[in-house]
Each structure stands twice: as C-alpha cells, then as structure tokens.
Design an enzyme around this catalytic site. Structure first.
Site, PDB file in Angstrom:
ATOM      1  N   SER A  87       0.839  -1.193   0.000  1.00  0.00           N
ATOM      2  CA  SER A  87       0.000   0.000   0.000  1.00  0.00           C
ATOM      3  C   SER A  87       0.881   1.252   0.000  1.00  0.00           C
ATOM      4  O   SER A  87       1.703   1.405  -0.898  1.00  0.00           O
ATOM      5  CB  SER A  87      -0.950  -0.061   1.198  1.00  0.00           C
ATOM      6  OG  SER A  87      -2.015   0.829   1.054  1.00  0.00           O
ATOM      7  N   ASP A 137      -9.022  -5.974  -4.712  1.00  0.00           N
ATOM      8  CA  ASP A 137      -8.608  -4.708  -4.098  1.00  0.00           C
ATOM      9  C   ASP A 137      -9.398  -3.520  -4.667  1.00  0.00           C
ATOM     10  O   ASP A 137      -9.359  -3.264  -5.872  1.00  0.00           O
ATOM     11  CB  ASP A 137      -7.107  -4.510  -4.341  1.00  0.00           C
ATOM     12  CG  ASP A 137      -6.500  -3.429  -3.464  1.00  0.00           C
ATOM     13  OD1 ASP A 137      -7.202  -2.460  -3.115  1.00  0.00           O
ATOM     14  OD2 ASP A 137      -5.314  -3.557  -3.120  1.00  0.00           O
ATOM     15  N   HIS A 155      -8.038  -5.184  -0.343  1.00  0.00           N
ATOM     16  CA  HIS A 155      -6.800  -4.485   0.002  1.00  0.00           C
ATOM     17  C   HIS A 155      -6.190  -5.012   1.289  1.00  0.00           C
ATOM     18  O   HIS A 155      -4.980  -4.944   1.476  1.00  0.00           O
ATOM     19  CB  HIS A 155      -7.065  -2.986   0.120  1.00  0.00           C
ATOM     20  CG  HIS A 155      -5.795  -2.199   0.227  1.00  0.00           C
ATOM     21  ND1 HIS A 155      -4.920  -2.063  -0.823  1.00  0.00           N
ATOM     22  CD2 HIS A 155      -5.228  -1.542   1.271  1.00  0.00           C
ATOM     23  CE1 HIS A 155      -3.873  -1.342  -0.442  1.00  0.00           C
ATOM     24  NE2 HIS A 155      -4.034  -1.024   0.828  1.00  0.00           N
TER      25      HIS A 155
END
Lengths: 345, 345
Positions: free
Chosen positions: A138, A292, A321
């Site tokens: 991320s 995601d 995610h």
C-alpha cells in the site's frame, strides 16, 4: 500526544536524527526524526539489508509480522530495516512536532520525503550502499516505487504489494471520502484538538469507509468475518475496523493521506509515467490483490507492463486491500511465496 | 419544501390518493399519496401496461427517458406507468408531509409499502388485473423484485437492472457511508432544517461517496468524463455528481436510503431467499452492469440462478452502477435490447 504511538504498543523503536529536514514540498521540519526498527544483523559486507516501509495508519511493527525464522525474511539471513514515515506517529508527525508545525499545521509531506529520509538512514547511519531488496504494501508499496525510481542503483530487487506507481484517481476519491468523514467531526477543530480521543466520532465515521473499501463485496457476501471470530458483520465492523482506527491520531492519518493521495513517480519525469517506470532497474514484482478496491489489479498490471524487469504476480483473495493483514492463512503464504521468489531473483 | 420536486422540473405528475396508508413498518401516513406519470394509452383490454418504478434519488421522469417512438417501450404500443415511491418527493415524503410526520420524523417505510401503494394505483385506479411487465433500475429493480414475489399473478415479465433480491451487506455499508456524510453537517439538525439548501455541505459530502461508488475505477482510469464534456475528473465530480444531488431534500434521500438498505424479498419467506425467489413466475431478466460497485454481478447471478424462469443478461460497461444514466450511447442501447427481449418473452 497519544499513548498509541509508543514502544509499549508497537515494540522498541530507534530514532535517526534528520536535523532540520527540507521537504520536497517546500517546508522544513525542525529537528526532524525518522523512527525505525530492525530485525537481524547487518553482515560485514553490509549487503544483506532488506528495507520494508509500512502502510498508511501502520507502524514499523507491521511489516515485522512478515519476518520470522524459516520464512523468506528470515532474520538469520537478512537484516530487515523497518523504517517509519513522516506522519506515522514515531517519525516526525503532527502528533509529536512542536509549534508552529504541530497538529493542524504540520507541513505537507510527500512520499519522496519519506524515501529521502530513509535513504539517509540507510546510507549515513548503516553505511549501506546497496540494499538487497525493498518491499512494501500500500503506502509502503508507493514508497517501494519511489525507491526504485529515485535510487535505482541501490534497489536490485523490489516487491510492491497492492500499490501503484501513480495513485489512481478513483483511489483519490476514496481518500476524499474518509477525509470528509474524519474532519466532519466538530471536535476535530481544524486539527487543533487537545487529545485525539476527542475526535472519536470522526474516527468512527472514517472507519465506515474503510469497512466499505478495505475488504470486498465478496468478504461480506461470504460472511468471512465468521472465520475471524465475529458473530455478525456489524460486530466485525465495530470490533475490527472501528477498533483499529479508534486509538489513532487524526492529524497523523491526514498527513499520511495527503502523501498517499499525491503519490506519483512520474513527478521525476515531468508527468511521463512510462519514462519514470522505465528508470527502474530492479527485478520488480508487482503484486495486486484480486478484489482490491484501492489499487485495482488492472492498474497494477498496466504499471508492470512498463517496467523493464517487471514481474506480475496477482494474489487471489476475497480480503481485498486488506489481503496483507493475514486475515486468512492463504494470504501471508502467498505473499511469502512472492517475497521468496523476489529474493531469489 | 423544495422547489426541486415540482412539475416545472420533472414534468406533469398525477396523484393517487391513498387515504390513511398503513405501512408494513407499523406506522400510518395520514392522507398519503402516490405521485406518478403515464405515457401512452391504456387499451380497452387493459393489458398493455408496463410499470416502471424509479431509482433512489430519482423521480418518475427518469424511466420516461427509456420510453419513445421506435424503442421497445413505444408509447404507441404500451401504456407505461411511471410510479413514484414514498420519500421520492412527489409521493408522500419528509418534504411534503405535515407534522407530526414531517422532515426528521417521517416514518420508516419499506420497499413493500411502495409496491403495495403502486398495486392499489394499478388495480383500483386503472382497473388493471395483469401488467405486461415491470422494469426498474436499482431501487426500481428492488421494487421489481418485490412486485414479482408479492404479486406473481400480475407480473408475467420483469427486468431488474442493477439490483438484487436482498440488498448486499457491502451495499449497506455504502449507505451507511453516505448517511454519515450527509447527516454530519451541523445544518442537518437531525432533519429539522427549514430549507434543504441549508444542508448544502452535507449534500456535497454525500456527493463524494457517489463519485466513489457510482461509477468505477475504470471510468476514472480511462478519463471517460471527457466524453461527457468535462475537462477534469474534479470538474466532472462537481458539475455532474455534486450538481445532481445539490437541489435534493436530505430527509427524502434518507427515507429512501432506509428502504434501500433494508430491501429483502426473503421477508416473505422467513428469511429463506431461495424460497422467495422460487415464488417468481415471471420471465425474469436479471441485468447487472459489469463494474457495478453497488450491486455486483456475482450477487445478481446468484439471484438469477434461483429464479425458475430467470434470464441472466449482464451488460458490459465502465459506467458501473450509473450504466442506466445513458452516459454513453452503448448503455441505453444494451438496456433497450434486454427490454425488447423481455417484452417478447
């Protein structure tokens, strides 16, 4: 100041003094510092270091969960540096910087600034000239891209999990959504609250949007919260998502969110993303999670196609995610497999 | 009262007087009414009526955009009834109901109540015993499901666009998200504002979440706002999404949102969704939009598999849930094709 950003909660941290740190955004943080942790031992050749920056809202303790005996990031073999980032709560952040850069007046910071600070830690403090690898999830993945483009000679291998080289517009709208939710709380007071706990309503509201976007429709359709010990989706949302954000500092989250939103490695090349990706010399592993909603696989695949030594390794998971959180054992196993392949490349 | 819910803005409406209408939710709306429009002429046999309820935030004028000479819903052939719904602004709604059921104290309403009221319009006012078809998008699709389960003998054909038989949990979290955004505005005053325009900040905040969920990551990735005449994604978000919601009444949106959130035809069968879907006798066309973040195709397909005469007709579009808005010509053409197939079935 929050009691959340402490060694008691996140384990023992070290600090690297950055002095008066000039940001790429045009501000200077006085007496800036970078918090970090390490696991393992730097060898005499100083060539066994793996850098693992952390994600939004996380700390250096997070990627440490991927370090362990017998795993790809085995501390017997690797020296794992777990650097913080500006706004992370241990490094210079709204919650720990004195006026006139405190709380709601913390300067705008960029992903590039995190990487420049981490580069100083790696080179000046540890005397390392080449890393073995950089990996992140991320925002940690955004930092991984920045490392690979800014310092290609230092990054022979890298893996970016659930991240893109330029933050997608749709993802920016998500950040706008949680920013509105968080700052709508009157107790936020433009960031000049006395105690982050006062902003509990804003943190609760923010949690709603992470329940929406952090996992997937499939997660809720298949009631996968059952496997995590919750008795209903509401129980999961309150116990896991709301509970996760509740102790955090709103200004810290916002400082990180601004970095996340603006992340774009094509800043190196006047907006030419292909040219920026073309600068990457690393064996670069692009690893999206299938469901995601932050960083869709399509975006990741498009990045990978433009990286000279790009390797596309999508991971199938209904956890979206949050695939990196290890909510089911298959996910960290799949992540470990990519890390192992990357380290062997 | 808002100037938005007027014939000047939405075309001439008719009204059906429901008297004191007992809701399934345990309240009675005094002097309730159902707003509606019609296009075409009811034939002597009273067997050419197509009912087309509207979506969340819409009015009877919306589905009218699918009625036209030479199109499947040709008014020369069909009598198209475009019924309103409680909370829609023309029918009994927070914005037009006197105290003690006005504004923030409008009673809880269910999709079933809309359908019961529409059934009275169709049978009592028009003397129709069998509809030719029911079609709807989104909440209009939820009403289509309710019609097909509650009054199967009256619904030989139906098409539900971008809707499911039971609202997905993930979709509920979306409703929670925009509800938080809308009601966070201090001017909302628990629904007791004097003029909806006072709640402009809340309506602006709500618009952020519809920008996030109404279209798709692909819409923004491919910059499809260009085809709509906007110069940037921000321009699109302000000019289209924010502009769309700005004139609406927050309490009306919330009343509709509560119906949307709780929609579940398995209320007919004690929670047994398969049994409820099994009651449908219509040739029932289930039509998801491929990138829909509200009602994912997977959920629609699962519904369809349990409908005895279910026909699954997914439509590929980057416009996501807003595929019905006709943002590109391929979308209404694909919708028309399904309507034509459905009417011929």
């Amino acid at each position: 100041m929050s009691g959340y950003y402490t060694d008691e909660v996140h384990g023992k941290h070290e600090y690297f003094d950055l002095g008066n740190f000039a940001l790429t955004t045009g501000y200077t943080i006085p007496n800036a510092r970078l918090g970090y942790k390490t696991v393992g031992t730097l060898n005499a050749a100083r060539d066994n270091a793996v850098l693992a920056p952390h994600m939004f809202s996380g700390t250096s303790a997070f990627m440490e969960t991927y370090v362990g005996e017998g795993r790809p990031l085995d501390p017997a073999e690797h020296f794992v540096i777990l650097p913080g980032q500006f706004g992370g709560g241990f490094s210079s952040s709204p919650s720990n910087t004195p006026a006139p850069f405190d709380r709601g007046q913390f300067p705008l910071v960029a992903i590039a600034d995190d990487v420049i600070a981490q580069h100083r830690l790696v080179t000046e403090h540890f005397g390392i000239s080449t890393l073995r690898a950089v990996i992140g999830w991320s925002m940690g993945g955004q930092q991984t891209y920045e490392w690979a483009v800014r310092f290609p000679e230092m990054v022979p291998r890298a893996a970016a999990f659930a991240a893109t080289a330029r933050n997608p517009v749709h993802n920016q709208i998500f950040i706008d959504t949680w920013t509105e939710l968080l700052t709508s709380d009157p107790a936020f007071r433009d960031g000049f609250y006395d105690d982050p706990a006062e902003v509990r309503l804003g943190l609760q509201r923010l949690a709603v949007s992470f329940s929406l976007m952090g996992l997937s429709a499939a997660f809720f359709r298949e009631e996968l919260w059952r496997g995590l010990g919750f008795v209903s989706s509401d129980d999961f949302r309150q116990g896991f998502i709301r509970g996760y954000f509740a102790p955090m500092d709103p200004n810290n989250l916002l400082a990180q969110g601004r970095k996340w939103r603006a992340s774009d490695i094509s800043a190196h090349t006047g907006g030419d993303l292909a040219a920026a990706l073309g600068r990457i010399t690393a064996q670069f592993f692009v690893v999206p999670f299938s469901e995601d909603l932050f960083f869709p696989p399509e975006d990741c695949e498009a990045d990978c196609a433009q990286i000279p030594n790009g390797h596309y390794r999508p991971i199938e998971t209904p956890m979206g995610h949050f695939g990196m959180f290890g909510l089911r054992p298959e996910d960290p196993a799949a992540v470990d497999a990519v890390i192992a392949e990357m380290l062997a490349s």
